[in-house]
Design a protein around this motif. Sequence first.
Motif, PDB file in Angstrom:
ATOM      1  N   LYS A  29       0.774   2.287  -7.027  1.00  0.00           N
ATOM      2  CA  LYS A  29       0.460   3.040  -8.231  1.00  0.00           C
ATOM      3  C   LYS A  29      -0.087   2.157  -9.336  1.00  0.00           C
ATOM      4  N   ASN A  30       0.490   0.968  -9.500  1.00  0.00           N
ATOM      5  CA  ASN A  30      -0.008   0.055 -10.542  1.00  0.00           C
ATOM      6  C   ASN A  30      -0.926  -1.022  -9.981  1.00  0.00           C
ATOM      7  N   ARG A  31      -1.348  -0.827  -8.704  1.00  0.00           N
ATOM      8  CA  ARG A  31      -2.297  -1.717  -8.031  1.00  0.00           C
ATOM      9  C   ARG A  31      -1.751  -3.135  -7.830  1.00  0.00           C
ATOM     10  N   ARG A  32      -0.441  -3.287  -7.874  1.00  0.00           N
ATOM     11  CA  ARG A  32       0.140  -4.610  -7.706  1.00  0.00           C
ATOM     12  C   ARG A  32       1.058  -4.640  -6.486  1.00  0.00           C
ATOM     13  N   THR A  33       1.088  -5.781  -5.820  1.00  0.00           N
ATOM     14  CA  THR A  33       2.008  -5.993  -4.711  1.00  0.00           C
ATOM     15  C   THR A  33       3.319  -6.539  -5.263  1.00  0.00           C
ATOM     16  N   ARG A  34       4.440  -6.091  -4.713  1.00  0.00           N
ATOM     17  CA  ARG A  34       5.736  -6.610  -5.155  1.00  0.00           C
ATOM     18  C   ARG A  34       6.620  -6.921  -3.944  1.00  0.00           C
ATOM     19  N   VAL A  35       7.416  -7.958  -4.090  1.00  0.00           N
ATOM     20  CA  VAL A  35       8.326  -8.400  -3.037  1.00  0.00           C
ATOM     21  C   VAL A  35       9.746  -8.078  -3.471  1.00  0.00           C
ATOM     22  N   ILE A  36      10.491  -7.372  -2.615  1.00  0.00           N
ATOM     23  CA  ILE A  36      11.841  -6.938  -2.951  1.00  0.00           C
ATOM     24  C   ILE A  36      12.821  -7.543  -1.951  1.00  0.00           C
ATOM     25  N   PRO A  37      13.884  -8.179  -2.413  1.00  0.00           N
ATOM     26  CA  PRO A  37      14.932  -8.641  -1.483  1.00  0.00           C
ATOM     27  C   PRO A  37      15.595  -7.444  -0.812  1.00  0.00           C
ATOM     28  N   ILE A  38      15.891  -7.574   0.477  1.00  0.00           N
ATOM     29  CA  ILE A  38      16.494  -6.478   1.230  1.00  0.00           C
ATOM     30  C   ILE A  38      18.014  -6.639   1.231  1.00  0.00           C
ATOM     31  N   PRO A  39      18.780  -5.671   0.717  1.00  0.00           N
ATOM     32  CA  PRO A  39      20.239  -5.724   0.820  1.00  0.00           C
ATOM     33  C   PRO A  39      20.677  -5.642   2.283  1.00  0.00           C
ATOM     34  N   LEU A  40      21.862  -6.114   2.551  1.00  0.00           N
ATOM     35  CA  LEU A  40      22.357  -6.123   3.929  1.00  0.00           C
ATOM     36  C   LEU A  40      22.410  -4.728   4.525  1.00  0.00           C
ATOM     37  N   MET A  41      22.715  -3.727   3.726  1.00  0.00           N
ATOM     38  CA  MET A  41      22.845  -2.376   4.273  1.00  0.00           C
ATOM     39  C   MET A  41      21.508  -1.803   4.725  1.00  0.00           C
ATOM     40  N   CYS A  42      20.400  -2.453   4.360  1.00  0.00           N
ATOM     41  CA  CYS A  42      19.085  -2.001   4.820  1.00  0.00           C
ATOM     42  C   CYS A  42      18.652  -2.707   6.107  1.00  0.00           C
ATOM     43  N   VAL A  86       0.842  -1.196   0.000  1.00  0.00           N
ATOM     44  CA  VAL A  86       0.000   0.000   0.000  1.00  0.00           C
ATOM     45  C   VAL A  86       0.875   1.243   0.000  1.00  0.00           C
ATOM     46  N   THR A  87       0.231   2.375  -0.211  1.00  0.00           N
ATOM     47  CA  THR A  87       0.906   3.673  -0.129  1.00  0.00           C
ATOM     48  C   THR A  87       0.119   4.585   0.799  1.00  0.00           C
ATOM     49  N   HIS A 107       7.317  -0.715 -11.826  1.00  0.00           N
ATOM     50  CA  HIS A 107       6.739  -0.137 -13.033  1.00  0.00           C
ATOM     51  C   HIS A 107       5.859  -1.163 -13.726  1.00  0.00           C
ATOM     52  N   SER A 108       4.829  -0.674 -14.410  1.00  0.00           N
ATOM     53  CA  SER A 108       3.947  -1.571 -15.155  1.00  0.00           C
ATOM     54  C   SER A 108       4.455  -1.822 -16.566  1.00  0.00           C
ATOM     55  N   GLN A 109       5.316  -0.929 -17.074  1.00  0.00           N
ATOM     56  CA  GLN A 109       5.859  -1.063 -18.421  1.00  0.00           C
ATOM     57  C   GLN A 109       7.364  -0.842 -18.388  1.00  0.00           C
TER      58      GLN A 109
END
Length: 378
Positions: A245-258, A230-231, A345-347
């Motif tokens: 923004k594009n109504r989709r959920t996304r999973v992002i790997p977290i780098p160690l520095m985060c 969500v936003t 991004h959607s495109q």
Amino acid sequence: MASKKNPNGAGSIWQRKDGRYEARVYVPQPDGTRKRKTVYGNTWEECDTKRQELVSRDRQGIPTPTRSVKLSEWLPYWLDVHVKPQRKQTTYAKYEMHVRLYLVPFLGSRRLENLTTANVRRMLADVTAKSSAATAKESHRVLRTALTAACRDELITRNVVQLVPAPQVTARELNPWTLDETLTFLEAARTDPLYPAFVLAVVLGLRRGEILGLRWSDVDFERRTLTVRVTLHRGDAGLYLDTTKNRRTRVIPIPLMCVAPLRWQRLRQAVQRVAGAQGWFDGDHVFTSRTGRPIEPRNLYRSFTRVAASAGLPRVRLHDTRHGCASLLFAAGVAPRTVMEILGHSQIAVTMNVYTHVSDDNRREAMSHMDRLLKRRR
């Protein structure tokens, strides 16, 4: 011919003194009211066909104006009936602003079927003079969308806005921070309470609303992943959560520095929760005020610009960190499709054309290959 009985709400037909037939049906208006519409026919069958068309439109909820509709009537109706139920709240707010500030003041007295290309061009010139070409271009898009809906509702037969080109707008030159400037900013922000939020913006390219809408339930330290669901936005009624923004959920790997900044944020928040005791608002948000409530979007931006200014860095928007993130990922050789998924991004065209920037070093390295390839054989 004797009149025939129709069901309630379906209108009635009778023969006039001049021999023609007349029917009247109550139909919905663009402003939400209902008024009586009259149709005529030389025969009962012709008049009944017109009556049935009105009844069919009524049952489908399609407005049938009893008189010519003004833009000042259609545009608010379009916002409430077409935009509000189907589009995101941020989109509705933007459309409503253009309708209220520009379209109704400059075109509100015009009737839908009488609107001309000259009227549209004049409106665009007035909006450009009052605000900017970029604002006029957006007003053009809003009006075009509104009249497309009017065509679908069969209030008009053509959309004259499509015949008028939108104003040309010079694209804003984007100059995101270099790698050294990014490192300088992170070093300067290390003591700021919102440092973990800045790290997510720089390293993962998250949008401001995505950062502030993040919940601890979306952070998985064991798998080192972060889920953007969500936003967070500021509306007239206060802060609210919306889809991405594009109504989709996304999973992002977290780098160690985060990882370390996020763990520090959780510990800091736990201390604040104990200090706040009964006054603590438990919304599970990662970034909160001293009372546990979500951070105001404008406050995150203010902190960002303050830290950047203290470090003597060029002034950029918080959103420009997305551009910098994309450029760094491309410089590291990350595939475009992967960058697109990380940024949400959607495109892929958006990722390639807008969010990547080539530095001077990259250009020099690329042209050095020409020296090697075209060097004369000795």
